[in-house]
Design an enzyme around this catalytic site. Sequence first.
Site, PDB file in Angstrom:
ATOM      1  CB  ALA A  58      26.121  49.816  63.544  1.00 15.99           C
ATOM      2  N   GLY A  79      27.414  46.703  70.680  1.00 14.64           N
ATOM      3  CA  GLY A  79      28.673  45.958  70.834  1.00 14.64           C
ATOM      4  C   GLY A  79      28.950  45.816  72.312  1.00 14.64           C
ATOM      5  N   GLY A  94      31.586  45.303  74.108  1.00 16.47           N
ATOM      6  CA  GLY A  94      32.700  46.067  74.675  1.00 16.47           C
ATOM      7  C   GLY A  94      32.358  47.541  74.814  1.00 16.47           C
ATOM      8  CG  ASN A 127      24.152  34.407  79.764  1.00 15.81           C
ATOM      9  OD1 ASN A 127      24.664  33.318  79.459  1.00 15.81           O
ATOM     10  ND2 ASN A 127      23.707  35.252  78.860  1.00 15.81           N
ATOM     11  N   GLY A 185      19.229  36.751  85.124  1.00 12.09           N
ATOM     12  CA  GLY A 185      18.070  37.500  84.625  1.00 12.09           C
ATOM     13  C   GLY A 185      17.268  38.089  85.771  1.00 12.09           C
ATOM     14  CG  ASP A 229      15.676  46.391  73.980  1.00 17.19           C
ATOM     15  OD1 ASP A 229      16.219  45.276  74.100  1.00 17.19           O
ATOM     16  OD2 ASP A 229      15.941  47.183  73.052  1.00 17.19           O
ATOM     17  CG  ASP A 241      26.867  44.479  77.067  1.00 19.41           C
ATOM     18  OD1 ASP A 241      27.471  43.397  77.209  1.00 19.41           O
ATOM     19  OD2 ASP A 241      26.242  44.781  76.038  1.00 19.41           O
TER      20      ASP A 241
HETATM   21  O1  RIB Z   1      25.037  42.735  74.662  1.00 22.02           O
HETATM   22  C1  RIB Z   1      24.280  43.463  73.731  1.00 22.02           C
HETATM   23  C2  RIB Z   1      25.067  43.644  72.480  1.00 22.02           C
HETATM   24  O2  RIB Z   1      25.292  42.389  71.884  1.00 22.02           O
HETATM   25  C3  RIB Z   1      24.376  44.454  71.425  1.00 22.02           C
HETATM   26  O3  RIB Z   1      24.626  45.835  71.544  1.00 22.02           O
HETATM   27  C4  RIB Z   1      24.905  43.855  70.124  1.00 22.02           C
HETATM   28  O4  RIB Z   1      25.742  44.692  69.420  1.00 22.02           O
HETATM   29  C5  RIB Z   1      25.639  42.589  70.543  1.00 22.02           C
HETATM   30  O5  RIB Z   1      26.963  42.771  70.540  1.00 22.02           O
END
Ligand code: RIB
Length: 302
Positions: A13, A40, A42, A185, A220, A244, A250
């Site tokens: 969260a 998160g 994953g 990275n 980046g 942001d 991810d």
């Molecule tokens: O990569 C971004 C994520 O890193 C965020 O959502 C946070 O939960 C951390 O895990």
Amino acid sequence: MTAKIVVVGSFNADLVSYMERMPRPGETVHGDRFATGAGGKGSNQAVAAARLGADVAFIGRVGNDVFAELAYEIWDAEGVDHRFVTRDDEVATGVAPILVDSSGENMIVVVLGANRRIRQSDIDRARPTIAEADMLIIQLEVNLDMVSYALKAAKEFGVATTLNPAPAAPISRETIHLADYLTPNEIELETLNGGEFDDVVSAARGLLTRGDQTAVVTLGAQGAQIISHSDSILVPTFAVDAVDTTGAGDTFNAALAVGLSEGKALSDAVRFANAAAALCVTKPGAADSVPYRADVDALLLG
Ligand code: RIB
């Protein structure tokens, strides 16, 4: 062709505060806005792969608490298969307090909670699904003993693997050996390299233990560098106004996996991943800011 992706990893969260500038140690600054959202690494990757058109199964752990509801809400909304997620009665769902400044840069603290308790049995019961996958992706936001276990499970079925070594942590060469694609990275590359490096290409090349492995180093705003033993190509990204950057890495990893699984050439898959990550940074939040396929395709077509 629909890509089939299995993601092993974390759900957090995200507790996000937006501010003009980050506080220095010992300083208090005023925030402009606060938001709670699904995060998160994953889970963000699973949601991103699903929004980009893949069939996605997620393997992980959450607690038996209210934060876990954020996870099920977004997984159900995006069609992520969560049959292999265990609700752990003993530990809380992972949380990530995040600070974001006016340039879109972030600072993140991750309290792993249930993400640290993934078991071999969690992976084992997903084996039939792993066997059918085009790609298994894992990051380092879980108990690290599961990383090589999950990669080995995929390799046993001849399934391609992506190791996203985030957040930065030292991992063994044996574990790296199991990854077909390694996606650090620059900070993560430095950690894997064991210290500062002069040149991204030779640092990444030094990590590759097999002739057929590829590193894709995210840089980046510059884009991403594809590095194999014989080649190195910089794939530039798309210029956008960053709001942001949370979740951009991810999104990149998920899009790369989807692109490769759909049969795109590596440089095209990286371009696709750059486009998806560029769109992600134009919106606030982590999973909430991941783009849908139509928007990525539109950006690629110009
Ligand atoms: O990569 C971004 C994520 O890193 C965020 O959502 C946070 O939960 C951390 O895990």
